[in-house]
Design an enzyme around this catalytic site. Structure first.
Site, PDB file in Angstrom:
ATOM      1  N   GLU A 194      18.543  82.006  24.473  1.00  0.00           N
ATOM      2  CA  GLU A 194      17.586  80.926  24.260  1.00  0.00           C
ATOM      3  C   GLU A 194      16.159  81.442  24.414  1.00  0.00           C
ATOM      4  OE1 GLU A 194      19.162  77.551  26.463  1.00  0.00           O
ATOM      5  OE2 GLU A 194      20.743  77.357  24.968  1.00  0.00           O
TER       6      GLU A 194
HETATM    7  C1  HEC Z   1      17.446  78.170  21.738  1.00  0.00           C
HETATM    8  C2  HEC Z   1      17.494  76.723  21.772  1.00  0.00           C
HETATM    9  C3  HEC Z   1      17.130  75.998  23.032  1.00  0.00           C
HETATM   10  C4  HEC Z   1      15.953  76.083  23.755  1.00  0.00           C
HETATM   11  C5  HEC Z   1      14.770  76.975  23.515  1.00  0.00           C
HETATM   12  C6  HEC Z   1      16.053  75.072  24.787  1.00  0.00           C
HETATM   13  N1  HEC Z   1      17.247  74.406  24.692  1.00  0.00           N
HETATM   14 FE1  HEC Z   1      17.805  72.817  25.772  1.00  0.00          FE
HETATM   15  N2  HEC Z   1      19.660  72.960  25.032  1.00  0.00           N
HETATM   16  C7  HEC Z   1      20.056  73.851  24.060  1.00  0.00           C
HETATM   17  C8  HEC Z   1      21.501  73.847  23.956  1.00  0.00           C
HETATM   18  C9  HEC Z   1      22.336  74.666  23.007  1.00  0.00           C
HETATM   19  C10 HEC Z   1      21.962  72.934  24.932  1.00  0.00           C
HETATM   20  C11 HEC Z   1      23.415  72.638  25.281  1.00  0.00           C
HETATM   21  C12 HEC Z   1      23.874  73.782  26.164  1.00  0.00           C
HETATM   22  C13 HEC Z   1      25.142  73.547  26.912  1.00  0.00           C
HETATM   23  O1  HEC Z   1      25.563  72.401  27.042  1.00  0.00           O
HETATM   24  O2  HEC Z   1      25.715  74.529  27.406  1.00  0.00           O
HETATM   25  C14 HEC Z   1      20.771  72.385  25.583  1.00  0.00           C
HETATM   26  C15 HEC Z   1      20.785  71.392  26.546  1.00  0.00           C
HETATM   27  C16 HEC Z   1      19.647  70.770  27.018  1.00  0.00           C
HETATM   28  C17 HEC Z   1      19.613  69.543  27.780  1.00  0.00           C
HETATM   29  C18 HEC Z   1      20.822  68.722  28.206  1.00  0.00           C
HETATM   30  C19 HEC Z   1      20.941  67.476  27.399  1.00  0.00           C
HETATM   31  C20 HEC Z   1      22.287  66.844  27.510  1.00  0.00           C
HETATM   32  O3  HEC Z   1      22.442  65.757  26.952  1.00  0.00           O
HETATM   33  O4  HEC Z   1      23.198  67.419  28.118  1.00  0.00           O
HETATM   34  C21 HEC Z   1      18.293  69.281  28.081  1.00  0.00           C
HETATM   35  C22 HEC Z   1      17.747  68.103  28.852  1.00  0.00           C
HETATM   36  C23 HEC Z   1      17.523  70.374  27.538  1.00  0.00           C
HETATM   37  N3  HEC Z   1      18.377  71.243  26.879  1.00  0.00           N
HETATM   38  C24 HEC Z   1      16.167  70.556  27.719  1.00  0.00           C
HETATM   39  C25 HEC Z   1      15.522  71.760  27.428  1.00  0.00           C
HETATM   40  C26 HEC Z   1      14.224  72.154  27.969  1.00  0.00           C
HETATM   41  C27 HEC Z   1      13.397  71.347  28.924  1.00  0.00           C
HETATM   42  C28 HEC Z   1      13.922  73.371  27.424  1.00  0.00           C
HETATM   43  C29 HEC Z   1      12.729  74.247  27.691  1.00  0.00           C
HETATM   44  C30 HEC Z   1      12.586  74.722  29.041  1.00  0.00           C
HETATM   45  C31 HEC Z   1      15.040  73.707  26.544  1.00  0.00           C
HETATM   46  N4  HEC Z   1      16.002  72.738  26.610  1.00  0.00           N
HETATM   47  C32 HEC Z   1      15.077  74.832  25.728  1.00  0.00           C
HETATM   48  C33 HEC Z   1      19.210  74.607  23.272  1.00  0.00           C
HETATM   49  C34 HEC Z   1      17.937  74.959  23.658  1.00  0.00           C
END
Ligand code: HEC
Ligand code: HEC
Length: 347
Positions: free
Chosen positions: A148
């Site tokens: 990520e």
């Molecule tokens: C490269 C893409 C990527 C980036 C950059 C990223 N995310 Fe995510 N995010 C994901 C993915 C894929 C998941 C699901 C991962 C899992 O469940 O294992 C996720 C899950 C989440 C969730 C959980 C939502 C749920 O309904 O479960 C939140 C809130 C979130 N991210 C916030 C953020 C925040 C705040 C940042 C920056 C610090 C961020 N993400 C950066 C891809 C990304």
């Protein structure tokens, strides 16, 4: 004759409005919950839902700072990926591709789809396997995950501390001389995320505005309840809690990626608010069509066949879950200094 037809009409009318209020009561009795109507009650409701709000109460200064961090690509190793890259606030709060893709064009190794950040404050757990309890704990994950943002807590702290304006904003949001560590940085992003709440016509309806939904949407809501979807998709997010997956039969795209849920095979039920904006669907983003997703749910979770017509009706109801997005002014980020660590693109 005239009197009679007036009587018939009003009887029909009464019947119709009774059906409306009955449907509202029915939806509530099956655990569907509306966002509060007025601003003060909504803010209170959000604060109560945010599990870390006792330690970090919401203030305007923290929200503004959290928004900058959310949009700041310098928190990633390459300097080009921010939270908004994968949770695009202008695009349903997600990236809307099957497997989320980050540092060096690396797809998620488990072929996992990015859930929306909108309304995530109301989830009882975060991530598809529920491994984070709240938004602050969640935000630590992506910043350090190799596929990520590929950064490290030290790097993130160094970057923030090398930018005097950021230090000033942290002191304003917390207190003078506050220790700007990784936990505080992620907590602040989580505070901004509390504002990503989208009240919809569905809320208006549950709050008593009977004409907020069309006839088709009401029929779809009723079907959603009758078919048993509400047994898992309930609460204010119509999801957000851990539930059993593949209850009756196997998911037809289970072979894509290797995600198996938590240690008991449970999966976080996705939020259905704004679901029409966040295709593709399922943990591996293998289904693009909402009606196909609905039918697949019927067979794997409930052991029932949902007809095309029924799927279409439930999808109509889903339209009423498209919410009013908060107005977000793109933040102007404070400039780097000589001390700020340089981007590492690992070409
Ligand atoms: C490269 C893409 C990527 C980036 C950059 C990223 N995310 Fe995510 N995010 C994901 C993915 C894929 C998941 C699901 C991962 C899992 O469940 O294992 C996720 C899950 C989440 C969730 C959980 C939502 C749920 O309904 O479960 C939140 C809130 C979130 N991210 C916030 C953020 C925040 C705040 C940042 C920056 C610090 C961020 N993400 C950066 C891809 C990304
Ligand atoms: C036993 C609990 C349960 C029942 C019953 C259930 N769901 Fe689900 N639903 C889930 C879980 C868990 C997921 C996530 C599955 C995955 O991707 O691994 C999900 C995923 C979905 C998705 C995809 C969401 C997204 O963002 O990817 C939709 C749409 C959906 N369900 C609609 C329905 C409908 C409509 C019904 C009724 C016909 C229903 N569900 C019944 C638990 C349930």
């Amino acid at each position: 004759m005239k009197i009679l037809s007036v009587a018939v009409c009003s009887a029909l009318f009464l019947n119709f409005s009774l059906a409306n209020s009955e449907l509202i009561e029915k939806a509530k009795s099956f655990g569907l919950v509306a966002l509060p109507k007025d601003k003060t009650s909504l803010e209170k409701f959000i604060e109560e839902s945010a599990q870390d709000s006792k330690v970090y109460p919401t203030t305007q200064a923290r929200v503004e700072l959290g928004k900058m961090l959310y949009f700041d690509p310098r928190l990633s190793k390459s300097g080009i990926i921010s939270c908004n890259t994968c949770h695009n606030l202008g695009y349903g709060g997600a990236d809307n591709i099957p497997a989320s893709t980050g540092h060096k064009w690396t797809p998620n190794p488990h072929h996992i789809n990015a859930p929306t950040v909108y309304n995530s404050v109301f989830n009882s757990v975060q991530f598809w396997d529920g491994r984070a309890a709240h938004l602050a704990a969640q935000a630590a994950g992506p910043m350090t995950a190799e596929p990520e943002m590929a950064s490290s807590p030290q790097r993130v702290e160094e970057i923030i501390k090398s930018i005097p304006e950021y230090v000033k904003f942290f002191e304003k949001a917390y207190n003078k001389g506050v220790d700007i560590d990784f936990d505080l940085i992620t907590a602040t992003i989580g505070i901004f995320e509390r504002t990503l709440v989208t009240p919809s016509r569905f809320d208006d309806f549950l709050n008593g505005k009977e004409n907020a939904l069309t006839k088709e949407e009401k029929a779809g809501l009723d079907l959603f309840i009758e078919k048993g979807c509400v047994s898992c998709h309930n609460g204010v997010n119509l999801g957000g809690s851990m539930q059993a997956f593949e209850v009756v039969s196997k998911y037809k795209f289970a072979n894509i990626g290797d995600f198996k849920g938590d240690k008991d095979g449970m999966v976080k039920t996705p939020v259905l608010r704004n679901i029409m904006l966040t295709a593709p669907y399922f943990h591996n983003g293998a289904i693009w069509d909402i009606e196909e997703a609905i039918k697949e749910m019927g067979s794997i979770q409930l052991g029932i066949e949902i007809t095309d017509k029924e799927a279409n009706s439930i999808a109509s109801f889903f339209k009423s879950l498209n919410g009013k997005m908060p107005k977000i002014t793109y933040p102007i980020l404070p400039p780097s200094t000589k001390q700020t660590p340089k981007p590492e693109l690992d070409y």
